[in-house]
Design a protein around this motif. Structure first.
Motif, PDB file in Angstrom:
ATOM      1  N   UNK A  33       0.853  -1.189   0.000  1.00 14.05           N
ATOM      2  CA  UNK A  33       0.000   0.000   0.000  1.00 14.05           C
ATOM      3  C   UNK A  33       0.886   1.234   0.000  1.00 14.05           C
ATOM      4  N   UNK A  34       0.671   2.113  -0.976  1.00 11.16           N
ATOM      5  CA  UNK A  34       1.434   3.360  -1.075  1.00 11.16           C
ATOM      6  C   UNK A  34       0.464   4.524  -1.250  1.00 11.16           C
ATOM      7  N   UNK A  35       0.902   5.709  -0.827  1.00 16.20           N
ATOM      8  CA  UNK A  35       0.091   6.912  -0.921  1.00 16.20           C
ATOM      9  C   UNK A  35       0.833   7.970  -1.728  1.00 16.20           C
ATOM     10  N   UNK A  36       0.092   8.759  -2.481  1.00 15.36           N
ATOM     11  CA  UNK A  36       0.670   9.894  -3.191  1.00 15.36           C
ATOM     12  C   UNK A  36      -0.362  11.017  -3.255  1.00 15.36           C
ATOM     13  N   UNK A  37       0.072  12.243  -3.520  1.00 12.78           N
ATOM     14  CA  UNK A  37      -0.872  13.374  -3.576  1.00 12.78           C
ATOM     15  C   UNK A  37      -1.860  13.210  -4.731  1.00 12.78           C
ATOM     16  N   UNK A  38      -3.015  13.842  -4.598  1.00  9.56           N
ATOM     17  CA  UNK A  38      -4.035  13.840  -5.651  1.00  9.56           C
ATOM     18  C   UNK A  38      -4.204  15.257  -6.188  1.00  9.56           C
ATOM     19  N   UNK A  39      -4.438  15.356  -7.482  1.00 10.58           N
ATOM     20  CA  UNK A  39      -4.678  16.660  -8.104  1.00 10.58           C
ATOM     21  C   UNK A  39      -6.092  17.136  -7.784  1.00 10.58           C
TER      22      UNK A  39
END
Length: 258
Positions: free
Chosen positions: A103-109
């Motif tokens: 599970x990884x997280x990244x910013x959303x536009x």
């Protein structure tokens, strides 16, 4: 942030994924602890795990890993769940039968996003029905389009029909409403949600027909409904009322609690 089976991931854990790249995934946009189409994302992971690994995946276990990784974060971001076997070997992919959950997280536009200018590229993804980790071909097509001055690639299959985009499904608005290409494509979650909201149909779409449509749009969990403003230099309307209705209806979906 990255966790494998609920534990902080190590570089050694990621080596098989980086070097062999055999696995599948789904990406889901989280808005204040809610996900549009969460059940469809989990169904995709279960279905693809059987195809890729011949193994059963517990959707509630996956959901628990995602909840743990997200914690009490609010706001909008994208969670990617990648399923791969840390013990996989290039010579013996048949022995990859014990997949783990990364599970990884990244910013959303921010949504809605500005329109895309796309270039048609002849390409068909391997095993199109699976959202797999083999992204080289799609990214190479995207690179080709960007180097030609466009934002992304629109795939044309060996049958000369439009299929999908770099990492998104494509839809069109014609005289008889919303049209999805009849082709070998990824069964997208956002596409499925839009099809539940109103009348749609599927039909073969040639490149010439695509350029002649009243409007066109890309869909995926990260971009929602994103207008296409140009296909191979041919301008497309970005203010069509049906396009606005689709975008607003999608954004109004409440989503499911993680």
């Amino acid at each position: 942030m990255a966790e494998l089976n609920g534990r902080p991931v190590t570089p050694d854990d990621l080596l098989p994924l980086a070097l062999t790249n055999y696995g599948h995934f789904t990406s889901m946009r989280v808005d204040d602890q809610h996900v549009r189409g969460l059940d469809l994302h989990l169904e995709r992971l279960v279905r693809d795990c059987r195809i890729v690994f011949g193994a059963d995946l517990d959707p509630e276990l996956v959901r628990g890993y995602v909840r743990q990784a997200v914690g009490d974060r609010m706001g909008s971001f994208v969670v990617r769940v990648t399923v791969f076997d840390p013990a996989v070997e290039m010579a013996h992919p048949d022995k990859a039968q014990n997949p783990g959950v990364l599970v990884t997280l990244r910013p959303a536009a921010d949504l809605p996003m500005p329109p895309l200018r796309v270039q048609s590229v002849r390409f068909e993804r391997d095993v199109p029905a699976v959202k797999h980790a083999g992204l080289f071909g799609a990214l190479h097509a995207r690179r080709t389009a960007i180097l030609a001055g466009y934002d992304d690639a629109l795939f044309i299959g060996p049958d000369d029909l439009v299929s999908e985009g770099g990492t998104w499904n494509v839809g069109f608005i014609g005289e008889d409403g919303v049209v999805w290409p009849k082709a070998e494509v990824l069964p997208g979650v956002t596409m499925a949600l839009l099809q539940q909201l109103g009348p749609h149909h599927t039909a073969p779409v040639t490149l010439a027909q695509a350029r002649g449509m009243q409007a066109a749009f890309a869909t995926n969990t990260s971009v929602g409904v994103r207008a296409l403003s140009e296909i191979d230099g041919s301008p497309m309307a970005t203010d069509h009322p049906v396009l606005t209705q689709l975008r607003d209806a999608y954004l109004a979906l409440p989503g499911e609690r993680l």
